[in-house]
Design a protein around this motif. Sequence first.
Motif, PDB file in Angstrom:
ATOM      1  N   ARG A 162       0.825  -1.204   0.000  1.00 13.75           N
ATOM      2  CA  ARG A 162       0.000   0.000   0.000  1.00 13.75           C
ATOM      3  C   ARG A 162       0.864   1.261   0.000  1.00 13.75           C
ATOM      4  O   ARG A 162       0.505   2.270  -0.610  1.00 13.75           O
ATOM      5  CB  ARG A 162      -0.913  -0.024   1.231  1.00 13.75           C
ATOM      6  N   ARG A 163       2.008   1.153   0.687  1.00 12.40           N
ATOM      7  CA  ARG A 163       2.927   2.312   0.702  1.00 12.40           C
ATOM      8  C   ARG A 163       3.377   2.652  -0.711  1.00 12.40           C
ATOM      9  O   ARG A 163       3.456   3.827  -1.080  1.00 12.40           O
ATOM     10  CB  ARG A 163       4.130   2.004   1.600  1.00 12.40           C
ATOM     11  N   TRP A 164       3.649   1.622  -1.502  1.00 12.80           N
ATOM     12  CA  TRP A 164       4.126   1.865  -2.868  1.00 12.80           C
ATOM     13  C   TRP A 164       3.008   2.493  -3.717  1.00 12.80           C
ATOM     14  O   TRP A 164       3.279   3.378  -4.539  1.00 12.80           O
ATOM     15  CB  TRP A 164       4.600   0.560  -3.491  1.00 12.80           C
ATOM     16  N   GLY A 198       6.349  10.978 -13.859  1.00 18.90           N
ATOM     17  CA  GLY A 198       6.632  10.817 -12.449  1.00 18.90           C
ATOM     18  C   GLY A 198       6.631   9.383 -11.968  1.00 18.90           C
ATOM     19  O   GLY A 198       7.248   9.066 -10.944  1.00 18.90           O
ATOM     20  N   ILE A 199       5.921   8.493 -12.701  1.00 21.78           N
ATOM     21  CA  ILE A 199       5.861   7.101 -12.243  1.00 21.78           C
ATOM     22  C   ILE A 199       6.803   6.188 -13.016  1.00 21.78           C
ATOM     23  O   ILE A 199       6.751   4.961 -12.877  1.00 21.78           O
ATOM     24  CB  ILE A 199       4.411   6.571 -12.338  1.00 21.78           C
ATOM     25  N   ALA A 200       7.681   6.775 -13.844  1.00 22.99           N
ATOM     26  CA  ALA A 200       8.695   5.973 -14.543  1.00 22.99           C
ATOM     27  C   ALA A 200       9.685   5.412 -13.522  1.00 22.99           C
ATOM     28  O   ALA A 200       9.976   6.047 -12.495  1.00 22.99           O
ATOM     29  CB  ALA A 200       9.421   6.834 -15.574  1.00 22.99           C
ATOM     30  N   PRO A 201      10.185   4.194 -13.757  1.00 27.97           N
ATOM     31  CA  PRO A 201      11.153   3.602 -12.812  1.00 27.97           C
ATOM     32  C   PRO A 201      12.372   4.500 -12.627  1.00 27.97           C
ATOM     33  O   PRO A 201      12.864   5.121 -13.574  1.00 27.97           O
ATOM     34  CB  PRO A 201      11.530   2.276 -13.494  1.00 27.97           C
ATOM     35  N   LEU A 221       0.884   7.338  -6.519  1.00 31.51           N
ATOM     36  CA  LEU A 221      -0.162   8.349  -6.641  1.00 31.51           C
ATOM     37  C   LEU A 221       0.388   9.762  -6.463  1.00 31.51           C
ATOM     38  O   LEU A 221       0.005  10.690  -7.204  1.00 31.51           O
ATOM     39  CB  LEU A 221      -1.254   8.072  -5.611  1.00 31.51           C
ATOM     40  N   ARG A 222       1.315   9.945  -5.494  1.00 32.87           N
ATOM     41  CA  ARG A 222       1.911  11.271  -5.284  1.00 32.87           C
ATOM     42  C   ARG A 222       2.728  11.686  -6.501  1.00 32.87           C
ATOM     43  O   ARG A 222       2.673  12.837  -6.936  1.00 32.87           O
ATOM     44  CB  ARG A 222       2.795  11.265  -4.023  1.00 32.87           C
ATOM     45  N   ARG A 223       3.485  10.752  -7.030  1.00 31.61           N
ATOM     46  CA  ARG A 223       4.316  11.078  -8.189  1.00 31.61           C
ATOM     47  C   ARG A 223       3.449  11.387  -9.420  1.00 31.61           C
ATOM     48  O   ARG A 223       3.753  12.288 -10.212  1.00 31.61           O
ATOM     49  CB  ARG A 223       5.263   9.909  -8.486  1.00 31.61           C
ATOM     50  N   TYR A 224       2.379  10.627  -9.596  1.00 27.13           N
ATOM     51  CA  TYR A 224       1.514  10.826 -10.750  1.00 27.13           C
ATOM     52  C   TYR A 224       0.823  12.182 -10.672  1.00 27.13           C
ATOM     53  O   TYR A 224       0.684  12.898 -11.670  1.00 27.13           O
ATOM     54  CB  TYR A 224       0.481   9.696 -10.807  1.00 27.13           C
TER      55      TYR A 224
END
Length: 390
Positions: A32-34, A49-52, A39-42
């Motif tokens: 859930r943390r991930w 923002g969600i790219a590795p 969500l914050r990055r997106y």
Amino acid sequence: MNSPDKNLVTVRAVVDQGLTVAQAAARFGVSRRWVHVLLRRYEADGRDGIAPRSRARRSRPGTTVAAVRDRILVLRRHLAASGADAGPETIAWHLQQEGLRVSSSSTIRRILHAEGLIVPAPNKRPKASYIRFEADLPNGCWQADITHWYLADGTRVEILDFLDDHSRDLLHIRAAAAYSGPMVVEALQSLIDEHGVPASTLTDNGLVFTARLAGRKGGRNGFEQLLQAHHIVQKNGHPGHPQTQGKIERFHQTLKRWLRARPRPATITDLQALLDQFAHWYNHQRPHRSVGRRTPAAAYAALPKATPAATTEPEWRARTDKIAVSGTVSLRYAGKLRHLGIGRAHAGQPVLMLIHDRHVVTSLAETGEVIAEHHIDPNRDYQRPTRPPA
């Protein structure tokens, strides 16, 4: 797996399809943390923002910065070209003196290996296999030896040196065409006058240092007599086993590596000037691993000096001779031939001389009659009798 497609599906399942964070985490096998992180990055940067992202550390404290690495290479080349020690520990010492962040010796070694500046020597005997002996205090033992060097015209020159065993301080280094026993005695006496009396000396079995392998036909030589006078314990290495004088043998390697980096001197005076420069560098500017990376001069001054702890064994000797026409007999004492006055009345008669240090009693070989006594004066050739001739 952290892939951009999976990250996007996870986020849109929450944002566009209404899954809770817990439901998305359970469906896609992540924490859930991930999901919260994604969500914050997106929200902040969209799909970018969600790219590795790289998991490597942003800073590496143990990494040698380029400036220090370059300085390591410069120091290695400079020290090697000047004939100085250029190993990793020596380089680390120089970096410290310059105020730079000191890399570990293993890091410096890896850098030198990578640049091809260290040649592997797998057959070299490891340092841990050597049994080391060291005097506890300065002046506990002085090692002495004679080595050689060549002038520009190929002339072979001898170099006498004295090294303090505890501190590795170079007490004496001087060049001469060839060294005689009296010259070595003079050097030792000058060192005693300057630095005090050592507890012991360690040398090889050269005739300038000892007469023991010459059958003592002439008794103790001058070097041995001087040691006896000051109660200095004499130590000699085993013949054919130079490892006993390992410190001074390694010192000679350092000396000759330094000399090879410079033009051959034209004269002994020029060579002596080089040796004086070397002595200053060796004692005051070169760190020595065996004394905690201090300079030998600092190590020599750090502790009180040792002194002779015991009396030495006096010399006992018997000698036969025949009285010369001049009324004298000859006796080698302290490496020099002395002439003892007996009297012309006994010319041609065989005699027995009993020597106890400087005291000599001479008697007729046939009758045992004592005809003269002498107390040797080391500064004179002709010795007057203390007991008048019979």
